[in-house]
Structures are given as C-alpha cells and as structure tokens.
Design a protein around this motif. Structure first.
Motif, PDB file in Angstrom:
ATOM      1  N   PRO A 274       0.795  -1.133  -0.038  1.00 38.27           N
ATOM      2  CA  PRO A 274       0.089   0.017   0.105  1.00 38.27           C
ATOM      3  C   PRO A 274       0.908   1.325  -0.070  1.00 38.27           C
ATOM      4  CG  PRO A 274      -0.082  -1.121   2.085  1.00 38.27           C
ATOM      5  CD  PRO A 274       0.448  -1.832   1.189  1.00 38.27           C
ATOM      6  N   ALA A 275       0.322   2.258  -0.677  1.00 39.46           N
ATOM      7  CA  ALA A 275       1.174   3.632  -0.693  1.00 39.46           C
ATOM      8  C   ALA A 275       1.357   4.126   0.595  1.00 39.46           C
ATOM      9  CB  ALA A 275       0.321   4.588  -1.580  1.00 39.46           C
ATOM     10  N   SER A 276       0.731   4.103   1.556  1.00 37.94           N
ATOM     11  CA  SER A 276       0.999   4.403   2.792  1.00 37.94           C
ATOM     12  C   SER A 276       2.038   3.755   3.520  1.00 37.94           C
ATOM     13  CB  SER A 276      -0.343   4.602   3.667  1.00 37.94           C
ATOM     14  OG  SER A 276      -0.917   3.331   3.763  1.00 37.94           O
ATOM     15  N   GLN A 277       2.416   2.557   3.269  1.00 40.26           N
ATOM     16  CA  GLN A 277       3.415   1.929   3.886  1.00 40.26           C
ATOM     17  C   GLN A 277       4.780   1.802   2.879  1.00 40.26           C
ATOM     18  OE1 GLN A 277       2.971   0.937   6.886  1.00 40.26           O
ATOM     19  NE2 GLN A 277       0.915  -0.120   6.971  1.00 40.26           N
ATOM     20  N   LEU A 278       4.830   2.510   1.947  1.00 46.06           N
ATOM     21  CA  LEU A 278       5.998   2.471   0.941  1.00 46.06           C
ATOM     22  C   LEU A 278       7.073   3.035   1.951  1.00 46.06           C
ATOM     23  CD1 LEU A 278       4.654   3.442  -2.538  1.00 46.06           C
ATOM     24  CD2 LEU A 278       5.501   1.324  -1.752  1.00 46.06           C
ATOM     25  N   LYS A 279       6.733   4.165   2.579  1.00 48.15           N
ATOM     26  CA  LYS A 279       8.117   4.744   3.114  1.00 48.15           C
ATOM     27  C   LYS A 279       8.616   3.927   4.094  1.00 48.15           C
ATOM     28  CE  LYS A 279       9.517   9.371   4.653  1.00 48.15           C
ATOM     29  NZ  LYS A 279       8.836  10.710   5.020  1.00 48.15           N
ATOM     30  N   ASN A 280       7.815   2.921   4.623  1.00 50.26           N
ATOM     31  CA  ASN A 280       8.451   1.920   5.953  1.00 50.26           C
ATOM     32  C   ASN A 280       8.640   0.701   5.480  1.00 50.26           C
ATOM     33  OD1 ASN A 280       6.841   3.885   7.831  1.00 50.26           O
ATOM     34  ND2 ASN A 280       4.964   2.876   7.349  1.00 50.26           N
ATOM     35  N   ALA A 281       8.571   0.473   3.858  1.00 52.60           N
ATOM     36  CA  ALA A 281       8.649  -0.874   3.527  1.00 52.60           C
ATOM     37  C   ALA A 281       9.993  -1.212   3.765  1.00 52.60           C
ATOM     38  CB  ALA A 281       8.182  -1.012   2.094  1.00 52.60           C
ATOM     39  N   LYS A 282      11.031  -0.407   3.271  1.00 53.38           N
ATOM     40  CA  LYS A 282      12.314  -0.645   3.292  1.00 53.38           C
ATOM     41  C   LYS A 282      12.814  -0.980   4.902  1.00 53.38           C
ATOM     42  CE  LYS A 282      15.374  -0.318  -0.127  1.00 53.38           C
ATOM     43  NZ  LYS A 282      15.453  -1.561  -0.634  1.00 53.38           N
ATOM     44  N   ALA A 283      12.385  -0.370   5.751  1.00 55.64           N
ATOM     45  CA  ALA A 283      12.873  -0.505   6.973  1.00 55.64           C
ATOM     46  C   ALA A 283      12.242  -1.933   7.625  1.00 55.64           C
ATOM     47  CB  ALA A 283      12.342   0.597   8.076  1.00 55.64           C
ATOM     48  N   ASP A 284      11.018  -2.096   7.124  1.00 50.68           N
ATOM     49  CA  ASP A 284      10.115  -3.245   7.533  1.00 50.68           C
ATOM     50  C   ASP A 284      10.556  -4.671   7.058  1.00 50.68           C
ATOM     51  OD1 ASP A 284       8.652  -1.770   8.957  1.00 50.68           O
ATOM     52  OD2 ASP A 284       6.712  -1.731   7.594  1.00 50.68           O
ATOM     53  N   LEU A 285      11.115  -4.341   5.790  1.00 50.50           N
ATOM     54  CA  LEU A 285      11.412  -5.721   4.997  1.00 50.50           C
ATOM     55  C   LEU A 285      12.787  -5.985   4.520  1.00 50.50           C
ATOM     56  CD1 LEU A 285       8.089  -5.611   3.079  1.00 50.50           C
ATOM     57  CD2 LEU A 285       8.326  -7.233   4.984  1.00 50.50           C
ATOM     58  N   GLY A 286      13.411  -4.711   4.567  1.00 50.73           N
ATOM     59  CA  GLY A 286      15.017  -4.802   4.156  1.00 50.73           C
ATOM     60  C   GLY A 286      14.999  -5.185   2.726  1.00 50.73           C
ATOM     61  N   ASP A 287      15.586  -6.454   2.446  1.00 47.70           N
ATOM     62  CA  ASP A 287      15.883  -6.699   1.003  1.00 47.70           C
ATOM     63  C   ASP A 287      14.442  -7.776   0.692  1.00 47.70           C
ATOM     64  OD1 ASP A 287      16.591  -8.852   2.526  1.00 47.70           O
ATOM     65  OD2 ASP A 287      18.542  -9.278   1.671  1.00 47.70           O
ATOM     66  N   ARG A 288      13.873  -8.005   1.461  1.00 45.56           N
ATOM     67  CA  ARG A 288      12.594  -8.536   1.129  1.00 45.56           C
ATOM     68  C   ARG A 288      11.572  -7.804   0.395  1.00 45.56           C
ATOM     69  NH1 ARG A 288      10.585 -10.470   5.201  1.00 45.56           N
ATOM     70  NH2 ARG A 288      12.159  -9.530   7.067  1.00 45.56           N
ATOM     71  N   TYR A 289      11.874  -6.673  -0.018  1.00 45.91           N
ATOM     72  CA  TYR A 289      10.863  -5.659  -0.795  1.00 45.91           C
ATOM     73  C   TYR A 289      11.419  -5.317  -2.102  1.00 45.91           C
ATOM     74  CZ  TYR A 289       9.181  -1.057  -2.072  1.00 45.91           C
ATOM     75  OH  TYR A 289       8.501  -0.070  -2.451  1.00 45.91           O
ATOM     76  N   ILE A 290      10.530  -5.822  -2.978  1.00 47.94           N
ATOM     77  CA  ILE A 290      11.094  -5.708  -4.560  1.00 47.94           C
ATOM     78  C   ILE A 290      10.270  -4.538  -5.147  1.00 47.94           C
ATOM     79  CG2 ILE A 290      12.357  -7.686  -4.812  1.00 47.94           C
ATOM     80  CD1 ILE A 290       9.536  -8.822  -5.969  1.00 47.94           C
ATOM     81  N   ASN A 291      10.904  -4.057  -6.084  1.00 46.00           N
ATOM     82  CA  ASN A 291      10.307  -2.795  -6.665  1.00 46.00           C
ATOM     83  C   ASN A 291      10.803  -2.877  -8.148  1.00 46.00           C
ATOM     84  OD1 ASN A 291       9.239  -0.322  -7.479  1.00 46.00           O
ATOM     85  ND2 ASN A 291      10.978   0.824  -6.378  1.00 46.00           N
ATOM     86  N   THR A 292       9.951  -3.536  -9.205  1.00 46.32           N
ATOM     87  CA  THR A 292      10.522  -3.608 -10.321  1.00 46.32           C
ATOM     88  C   THR A 292       9.384  -3.188 -11.403  1.00 46.32           C
ATOM     89  OG1 THR A 292       9.600  -5.872 -10.326  1.00 46.32           O
ATOM     90  CG2 THR A 292      12.052  -5.797 -10.109  1.00 46.32           C
TER      91      THR A 292
END
Lengths: 546, 307, 364
Positions: A274-292
C-alpha cells in the motif's frame, strides 16, 4: 503526543516482530516442507470482479489465478517480457494475415484431457461469441468473421464460430485475420487466448466453482470471497513446473491489512504494497521488498472534444502543464520511487528493441516552472483560468498524486487556485463521464499493457476512435504512421514508424505522460526467488519455500 | 401488548416496500454500472448492451423493481456482477457481521454503562475527567488510526491476536475489532448513562430507597440504573443498524468479509441486486431492533404501556 | 393515553430536595460551592455544587419548595409566594452566567468563531501553499506544527480549517437537533397514529447507507459551498436524534407533574414547553454534542468518497483523514488537526453539560 509515541513504538514493533516471527514462522500453509519443493506459501489476493473465465478476466486479481492455471501458445518471459513459444511448436505465416499454428505434443489438462488444436479453437470461439458476455472479446476482433459472431452495433449474432479459425489436424489449426498484423503471434500470450478443456463447456457451473486448466497448478479448493487453495500439479508436462508445493491465495479487504499480516508472519507474499506503507517498507522488510518496472503508464488525458481544449495554441498550454509538473519530486516523495518519471508514451519493459525510447518526450516532459508559465501564457492561458483534474475516488488512492500535481502546477504558475482535483465518486461514473465525452478538463488515464508491444501502448489509446482513446485525440499523420507500422514485417522498421507516430503525439501533447508504474511486493523470509513479471504479477512457479 | 406488537409488525410492510423502493431508485440514479466493468477502457458496445439485457438494466425502472420484488418473494435475490448469488454473499457476510455486532453491543452495554454509572455517581472526580478525555480522543482520532495502531501493537508487536480475522471469524478474533467498532458508540453510551444517572440520583425514589436502608448496590442497579436506561437503550437500538451496515472501516482494517464491506463494494460497483438485497435485510433488523426497544421501555418503566 | 398509578414502591410526596440524605459517595455539598482546583473535573464539580448553592442563595429566599417539577409560574408545584415570577428559562440563564464552565467553554467557542472569520489574525501563511520537498517534515522555526504529506504547513492549515469544520459541525448539529427533537418529541408526545407515521419514516431514513446517500445526493450538487454537505448530514442524521428525543419524551410524559398539569387542564403546547422539554432535553444535548465531533469527521469521509467539499477546501476533517495514511511516519500531521477537533468537541460538551445542569430543576 499520543500519536508520536504510538508511531515510535509502531516502528520498533515492526522490527521486533520481524525478528521474532522469523523463527516462529506460523506462515500460511504451515505444512513446512524444508526446501524440497513441497512447502506451501500464502499470498494476498482480491476477489476477482468477473467470473474466472480466461476471456472474461480483465483485472490483475483474476489474472493472477489464470496465470497459474493456464499456459497458452506463447508466454512472456518474466524478465525480458519477450513472447516465447509455450504450447506453440511453430506459428507460420507468409503474408502476416494467414497463420498456421502447430500445438506441441504431450500437453494435457490437469484432468487428463489432451490439449489439442480444438481446445484452442473452441476456447477462442467461446471468447468471441457475443452471447457469452466475455469482456475481453475484442481480443479476437482481428480474426476473420468476428463481425458475425460479435456484431458491434448490437445487432443479431449471425454465426456461432469465427470463420477465420479452422482445425486442420489434431494439433494444427489455421487463423485468418481480417487485416495484416505482423506481430499477431506475440499477442497470443495473453490469458484470453488460453485453451479450454471440454469440461468447461460440458458443465460450466462446476468448472467455475473449480476451474481446470493446463498450467503448473491445480485448484484444490475455492471458497469464493475468502481463499483459493492451489496445489502443484505433479503431472505438469511443461518445463516451468512449480518450485513449491502450492499457493494459498487469501482474499484481503484491504492491502494494508495484508501488509500488516505479512509483518505479523501470517502471510508470505504481498504483491501490492500500500502507498501509505511504502516509506516503511524498506525498514520493515529490508531486502525482502522488491520494486520492479511493470508495463503500466499513467497519463493525463485531455478532452479534445471540448472546444476550449481544441483551439489553436492549446498544444502550448498542454505542453506548459506538462512542464509544470515536477515528476522527479512527486515520484520520489509520494510514490517512494515506485514510479519512474515518464519520458515517452510507452514503458521501459518493452526494452530498446521493443520500442521504448528514453527521452523521446524531450524538454516537454522536463520540469521548468518559468518555461511552463511562459508557454501557458503564449497559448492563451488556462481555459477559464483554472483546471480541474478529474479522477475516481473509490479505488487506487489517486487523491494523493493529483493533489501533488496540482500543487506543483500552482507553484509553477504562482497561483494557488490554478489547479484543483475533481474527485468522482465511483469508477463507473468516472468511466461514464469519459465515454459520454462529458469531461471539461484533464483527467487521469492509466494503461496497463495487454502484451509487451509498442503497438499496444499507442494504437488503442491514440488512434482515431480507438477503444481506449478517452480524450478523442485525433491526428491523420499519427493514424497513417500506425497503419504503416502494422503492415511492416520487419520489426525494427515497424518500431521506428511507431516512434515517429509517438513524436506526432508529443508535438501536439495529446496526453501528458506522467510516470511508469512499478510493481512492488514484499515477502516473508520463509520464501525466496520472488520476482514480479512485467504485468506486475508474482512469478509463483519460481518461488521456493524453505 | 400483543395487539401492539401485531400492529407494529403490520407497519413493517409499508416501511419495507418504501425502503427497498427508495434504495432501488437511488442505486439506479447513480447511472449505468456497466462502464465500470471493463477496466480503464471502453466496454465494447455490443457486450455492454448484452450485459445490460442480462442484468435487466434495459427495462424501465418500475419494471425492474417489480421483477426484483417478485423474485425476492421467491427467495431469489439475484446475482452480483462477479456471478455470485446475492444469497450466497449474504449467507457469508451476515453471520460474521452479527457476531461482530454482538461483540460491539456487549462492549457498549458492559463498558459503556459501567463507565457511565461510575462517572455519573462521581461527577467531577478524576475518574470522570479521565473518561471525558478518553472520550475526546475516541471522537477526534479516526477509527482507521485507532484500528491500525491496535493492530500493530496487539497483532504485530505483542502478537496477542492475529492482525487479520480469518474467514471463519470466531468470537475470539472479533474482540479487538468489536472494541474498535464500538469505540465511538461507547462514547455516546457512557455520556448518556452518566447524564441520566446524575439526573436521577437526586430523584425522590432514589432518596426513598436510600432512606429505606436498601444497600447501595441495590439502589444503584434496581432503582437508579433501571430508570436511567431509556435514552441508553434507545441509542443502542438505533446503533445496531449502523454497526451492522456501516462497519466499513473496521471491516476493511481487520479483513472481515462482512455486511459493511459487501455493501460498500456493491454500492461502488453500483450493483443494485447486492445493495438492495443487503439493505432489505438491514431494514428488517432496524425494524425489529426498534420494536424491541419500544417494548423495553415498558419493561424499564412500568408506567409506560402500549395499548 | 392510559393513566398509570405510580409504582407502589415509590411514594411520591413531591417535596423539594431536602438537605437530607445523600447517597453514599456523594460529597457533602458545601454552601459556598467549594472549588476542587483540579482542571476540568473540578470545574464540573463546581457546576453541580453551584446549582445547589444558588438555590439556597439568592435564588429563592424563603422559597425552598418548587423543585419537584420544573419551576415557573402556574406550574403544578405549590411554590410559596414569590417576589417576582420567574420562568425556568430565565432561571437557567441566571445560573449559566455564573457558571465558570459555561464561561470557559463560551470563550473557547468565541475564539473558534473569531479565527473562523479572520484566520489571518493568527496565521500569516497561505494554507494552499505547499512544497512537496518539505513533505512530512517536523517542527521548524516559523512552522511550529511541521508539514503534512503534501508539504503544506500544518499550523496554517489547522487555523484555516476551523472555518469549514466549525461551520459544518455547528450547523449540522443544530439542524439535526432541531429537526430531530421536534419530530421525535411530537411523535413521543402524541403517540398513536402520529408516532406510527413519524417513526416509520425515521425507519426508512435509517435504511439509507451513508455511502450510498452521499454518492447519490451529493454527486448531483455542483455548489462548492458547505451547505449541501450540511443539508445531507441533517437529512441522514435526524432519525437518530428523533428516536432519542421520542424515547426521552415518552418516559418524561409519564411523570406525575405532567399528569398533574394535564389534569389541571394545561394545553398541549404549554405542557410540552414548560414541563416536558426541560426534563427531556438532556439526552438530546448529550448526543448532539458528541455528534458535533462526528459530523466534522463525517465531512472528511464524504470528501474521501469524492462527494464532499471540493478541493482545495481546507478543513480539519480532510487533514485528519489524509494524515491518517501517514500515522506511522508523520504522526504530528494528525495530532494538530485532531487536537483542534478534540478541543472544539470538549468546549461543546462542557457547554452542553452546563446548559443541561442549568435546565435541570432537580439540581436546583
């Protein structure tokens, strides 16, 4: 004060929870498996809007299931997006209009029935026939005889089958198109072209309850509105067999909830952060966040049928607006880099060879407040002194970026009332206003490609009277170039012609390209090898569960 | 009493027809739903016409309504756009929502009335002020935020609950969503009880009861509370419908596939069959709840009697 | 209308409240209204005590009676000789003027009205001037409340948002309270067929989901003022208040003083205004004051649905709902508009409490 403390612990909470649940696991399937390919993962899902028939599914959630259940003649490579033979042994043509298709031997549906030429022809006839209400019927519009099985004017259907399709052998059939279309074979990877088993026609209701296909997964159980359990089909004849034991698609009411469940360890994969969590996604998930990158472009379309937007000089105003939008800033702040500023009207997933050309838009898409102001003044100013950007308020959280675009325009023009958002309550109402040509200012337009061809980004959207030409933009020069490109058998030359057409579009600024949309996904540490294909669907069969 | 109930039941018929007609017209006024079914592109006209015919949208509105009502009386509530029968949607959504509503109403009754009695008896004490401040927070912070924060705290950080509710939605998983759903109503119930209690504690019968030497607990529960409950149960009666049909935010946050969510989806997709079907059932719930409230008046205050 | 004997358990001598037995836990009422100096609670305490002491003080020298019913000339209560006949309402106003709770809440409301009319008095910025580069930044010199998700100054927007939010909250609440309590009161007072018709109409209105009503009724409106939104809230809000008022009137109607007034031949309008309204109004005030806050939030819900106030309207509701998305990263953007909403609701709750106390004869 309350809010502040909460937010602080919320962030810590996340980190702690991820560390804790890393071992605890408890993930979706629960059956473990330990890397031998039998582990089951759980993934977020939304209720498909339409019945799950291949030619009736036009949105991502239904597409997700079809992608697991079916394999067509072609399949788009998960990375390059290139169309590769799947069930097709060969597709031959000498004139770009008559094609002979040979189906590979040895393929069956999961109920044991062989996949033959007839499986395809029956499925396509079903999809094209008006009486079956298939929303993707227009995919078959290039096939000869379409006007008989699907009269556009709503007249009576005079044939049940497409005259352009003929079964010529157990594994061969011919396709005759009603016009030259050199890249037709490359469109065949779309779900609407999937083969269908006899069961589909014999007991339709039962098939819908538990679809049967020829893909690497089979439906184990389907509880509408809550969960679909897909399991690996052991007898799958293809090479891209599933690397896991199965997938549980869980229906979520909101992608935010799915994200929270992922953090709590109750879910393995969220393919729509969700757009509102994008800012946290890196901190929450580290490298388990993909953006392609995905084959999606967002634009602002204009009502060219409105004389205010059609008069001479308005192309300058439109270009000025384009230059007043600080795409870099918006994609970075609002979208957290899950969008890339657009510099042409296609998508990077096409690749250089496919027709994507970085910077084709040139200056016209570059932010320059002073130049923007000058252009708009030269063009005669904004119609009525103010523009309203229309969008639908019910889905997709468009308010954020529309407000940001408007603020950017207002700042550039130094007038805090120059631009405002104009939300429309429902998507249907929004679409009705567009199709009935009732828009009076720019409006949001998004395009998700059906197949990775430059033709798909241009013709349906900007060709005179094309089905998705929402702004009714029209240019003879553009139409001519597209026609020429379609008839061209040499791919490089065809792409060149399409790009020339795109330049015509740019010079008139028929629609403002905003940004290319990425697919974003987050996953738990139970799973690995997660990737999104150019359609922003997870490549489920590659995922490994540990 | 019996005649009164029968009369009220008979009155339900015109309300039922009026409400369904009103909702039917409202959904119709929203315009053509077909355009929303084809994604970001124009539906091809032939398919659109065909779909319109299939859903009966090409007929005049009165005829659509007559057909619909005819079908409803035979138990056929039509189908949603995704091909699912509305009765199937309802049988999935209502049990969950009823459980959620029961939890929420229990919170309102137990916590709301308790806090109301305590603050009403101790007006101006710290406990009263404290409850007032919590009330303000509940009113001014959106449910979305309270729900999300509770979910993160209880669901992710402490892992006491599962952040999302499973599709079976047992009572245990509905406690936190129920609390979030009830929060604003709790504020109403608490303040209403508090005011009534504060007002009635000076009434003659309370003084009489105290003078008779009845134990305090008995005075409070038997005399004071009983006479103070009328506004409170009136409020809860009106709230039941809102809790069942309007729990959109709570249901979304906690992944509850209930009535609020289905109704919201139906409205956004302009699906007459779904919306009218769900509202029809909700209207019956309203009517029964209001009838029960009216009957409870007579139980709480024996001077009130219905002929 | 059936007459009922009072329950035998409760002999009702209708006396004034004697200084007599307090409930356990009830603090001794001091003559001069001792002030507990602890914030809000103390003030409330004061309100109660003030009510008591006033009666004993200048209000009724030598006239201890007259509290069983709603005082006033011609009431069923045998008041002693009075120097000057005073109505309940003027009594209430006398009480209110001396009630610090009323004064404080009145001042807060006055302040809100002033900044609604002239926001530039305390905020020099432009609420529509936003710089995305400053998105979600915290407090800075000159920008004490920081920036929201779009990079707008939270302080300026909170000040400028007061106009719309206070207008919507107050007008919608007034509309709902007046319409709802009049219709509900009539239904409860007359009963029978009137009650049946009015109550069934409320039932039909209850059936309209807010989302549907908003999408249908507000999407056709092109006006960019707050009035369509207020009208919509009144239209969907009155049934609830109407039922509260009806229930309250039904229970008040049974009281002995009302029956007595009826027996004495009081007209319907007199009974309603003099005897029933002051005693039945408390729940209406309570619900209305809380509803005020929810209407301010509802305005944001409508905007979220795309049918509320048109952008670029500035309001607390809109700011609260857009800040909710960023609660994990920028809670300050939520805190200030929500705080402003809380203060407003608090002021009206206090005001409502004070008015209710002033109107309650039992506290006299």
């Amino acid at each position: 004060m309350r809010g502040a403390t909460h937010a602080r612990w919320a962030v810590c909470a996340t980190a702690a929870a991820l560390a804790a649940t890393a071992c605890g696991g408890g993930g979706g399937g629960g059956s473990g498996g330990g890397g031998d390919g039998s582990g089951i993962l759980s993934s977020s899902w939304g209720d498909p809007q339409n019945p799950l028939e291949p030619a009736n599914t036009n949105e991502v959630q239904g597409g997700k299931v079809l992608d697991m259940l079916f394999r067509g003649l072609k399949r788009y490579d998960a990375e390059s997006g290139e169309a590769e033979d799947m069930l097709a042994e060969k597709i031959e043509t000498s004139d770009s209009q008559n094609f002979t298709v040979t189906v590979k031997d040895g393929w069956t549906f999961s109920n044991g029935e062989a996949v033959t030429a007839k499986s395809f022809v029956d499925a396509w006839n079903y999809g094209a026939s008006l009486k079956n209400n298939q929303k993707n019927a227009y995919f078959f519009a290039y096939i000869d005889g379409y006007d008989k099985v699907h009269p556009e004017d709503g007249g009576k259907q005079t044939a049940d089958t497409l005259s352009g399709l003929k079964v010529t052998g157990d594994r061969t059939f011919t396709v005759r198109l009603n016009q030259k279309f050199s890249t037709f074979p490359d469109t065949l990877g779309y779900a609407a072209f999937a083969p269908l088993p006899k069961a589909f026609f014999d007991d339709h209701a039962a098939w819908l309850k538990k679809p049967v296909g020829n893909g690497p997964y089979t439906v184990d159980s389907y509880a509408k509105g809550s969960v679909m359990k897909l399991r690996t089909w052991e007898g799958y004849p293809g090479e891209d067999e599933a690397q896991n034991g199965g997938v549980d698609l869980k229906v979520y009411t909101d992608n935010n909830t799915a994200y929270t469940d992922l953090m709590a360890g109750n879910l393995d994969l969220v393919d729509d952060v969700p757009a509102s969590q994008l800012k946290n996604a890196k901190a929450d998930l580290g490298d388990r966040y993909i953006n392609t990158p995905a084959g999606i472009i967002q634009t602002l379309a204009f009502p060219h049928y409105d004389e205010n937007w059609d008069k001479a000089g308005m192309e300058k105003v439109r270009t000025g607006l384009s230059r007043a939008i600080d795409r870099e800033q918006i994609t970075e702040t609002i979208f957290q880099k899950t969008r890339t500023p657009a510099t042409d009207w296609t998508s990077p997933v096409l690749g250089e060879d496919g027709g994507y050309k970085e910077g084709l838009c040139g200056d016209a898409c570059e932010y320059d407040a002073a130049e923007a102001k000058k252009l708009i003044e030269e063009g005669g100013g904004l119609p009525g002194g103010q523009i309203k950007i229309s969008y639908n308020a019910d889905t997709g959280s468009h308010k954020e970026w529309v407000d940001a675009v408007c603020n950017s325009i207002n700042n550039a023009l130094d007038d805090d009332r120059a631009c405002a958002g104009n939300p429309v309550g429902t998507f249907a109402d929004f679409r009705n206003q567009i199709t009935q040509s009732k828009m009076s200012g720019p409006f949001r337009a998004g395009w998700q490609m059906d197949y990775p061809l430059i033709q798909n980004f241009l013709q349906p959207l900007y060709y005179t009277n094309a089905s998705s030409n929402d702004g009714k933009w029209t240019s003879e020069e553009f139409d001519d170039l597209v026609d020429k490109a379609n008839a061209e058998t040499d791919q490089a030359k065809a792409v060149g012609l399409f790009q020339q057409a795109e330049e015509v579009l740019r010079d008139d600024m028929g629609a403002i390209p905003l940004w290319y949309q990425n697919g974003s996904a987050g996953y738990s540490d139970r799973i690995s090898d997660v990737a999104l294909n150019p359609f922003s669907l997870p490549v489920y069969n590659e995922i490994k569960v540990s | 009493m019996g005649r009164y109930v029968i009369r009220r039941l008979l009155q339900m018929i015109p309300v039922f027809i009026g409400a369904t007609l009103l909702i039917f017209l409202m959904v119709n006024v929203m315009g053509d739903p077909i355009a929303g079914l084809c994604g970001d592109r124009q539906c091809d006209p032939a398919t659109a016409t065909q779909l319109r015919r299939e859903f009966g949208l090409d007929k005049p509105v009165w005829q659509q309504y007559a057909t619909y009502m005819g079908n409803v009386f035979t138990g056929d509530f039509g189908t949603a756009f995704n091909g699912q029968e509305v009765t199937e949607l309802m049988s999935g959504a209502f049990p969950v929502t009823v459980r959620l509503t029961v939890v929420a109403v229990l919170f309102e009754v137990v916590i709301g009335i308790t806090l109301g009695v305590v603050t009403g008896l101790r007006r101006g004490r710290p406990v009263d002020t404290g409850v007032l401040l919590v009330t303000l927070v509940v009113i001014s912070v959106p449910t979305f935020v309270t729900g999300l924060l509770l979910q993160l705290l209880l669901g992710v950080k402490w892992a006491w609950i599962s952040p999302s509710v499973s599709s079976e939605a047992p009572f245990g998983e509905l406690i936190v969503p129920g609390l979030v759903l009830a929060s604003v109503s709790l504020a109403y119930v608490t303040r209403l009880t508090r005011t009534s209690i504060a007002e009635n504690r000076r009434a003659d019968y309370v003084r009489t009861a105290v003078a008779k030497g009845l134990p305090r607990r008995r005075v409070v529960t038997r005399h004071l509370l009983r006479n103070s409950l009328i506004p409170v149960i009136t409020f809860i009666g009106t709230d039941i419908g809102a809790l069942m049909g309007g729990a959109i935010v709570t249901e979304r946050i906690f992944n509850i596939h209930g009535v609020g969510f289905q109704l919201y989806q139906g409205i956004l997709r302009q699906n007459t069959q779904t919306v009218v079907g769900f509202v029809t059932v909700l209207v019956l719930v309203f009517l029964v709840a209001n009838l029960l409230v009216d009957l409870l008046y007579a139980v709480l205050d024996p001077r009130i009697r219905y002929a | 209308m059936p007459e009922h004997p009072t329950p035998p358990e409760e002999p009702r001598p209708l006396p004034a409240m004697p200084p007599g037995p307090h409930l356990p836990g009830d603090g001794p009422a001091s003559e001069d209204g001792a002030i507990a100096a602890t914030g809000m609670g103390g003030a409330m305490d004061l309100a109660t005590e003030q009510g008591d002491s006033l009666r004993k003080g200048p209000a009724g020298p030598g006239a201890p009676g007259g509290a069983g019913g709603p005082g006033g000339p011609g009431g069923p209560d045998g008041t002693g000789p009075q120097e000057k006949p005073r109505s309940l309402w003027s009594d209430a106003w006398r009480d209110l003027r001396r009630n610090p709770v009323f004064i404080i809440s009145g001042l807060v409301i006055l302040f809100l009205v002033v900044i609604s009319l002239w926001p530039s008095l305390i905020a020099s910025g432009n609420p529509l001037k936003c710089d995305l580069a400053k998105s979600q930044e915290g407090s800075q010199p000159g920008h004490p409340f920081g920036y929201n998700g779009q990079g707008c100054d939270v302080y300026t927007r909170t000040v400028y948002g007061a106009r719309v939010s206070v207008t919507v909250g107050v007008c919608a609440t007034l509309g709902v309270a007046v319409l709802g309590s009049v219709l509900g009161g009539l239904a409860g007072f007359f009963g029978g067929a009137w009650d049946a018709i009015l109550s069934r109409i409320t039932d039909i209105f209850f059936a309209i989901p807010v989302v549907l009503g908003g999408l249908v009724l507000l999407s056709v409106v092109t006006s960019s003022t707050v009035w369509p939104v207020i009208g919509f809230m009144v239209l969907l809000g009155w049934p609830q208040l109407s039922r509260i008022a009806r229930g309250s009137v039904i229970s008040t109607r049974q009281n002995d003083y009302v029956q007595a007034a009826r027996a004495l031949g009081a007209s319907n309008s007199r009974m309603m205004l003099r005897h029933i309204t002051p005693n039945a109004v408390a729940p209406v005030i309570v619900v209305a004051t809380i509803a005020l806050g929810t209407y301010i939030s509802l305005e944001a819900t409508l905007s979220f649905l795309g049918v509320g106030l048109r952008p670029p309207t500035v309001s607390w509701g809109i700011d609260i709902s857009s800040a909710s998305q960023y609660i994990r990263t920028a809670p300050h953007a939520l805190l200030w508009p929500a705080g402003a909403l809380a203060v407003t609701v608090l002021a009206f709750i206090m005001l409502g409490d004070a008015v209710r106390d002033a109107l309650d004869p039992k506290l006299r």
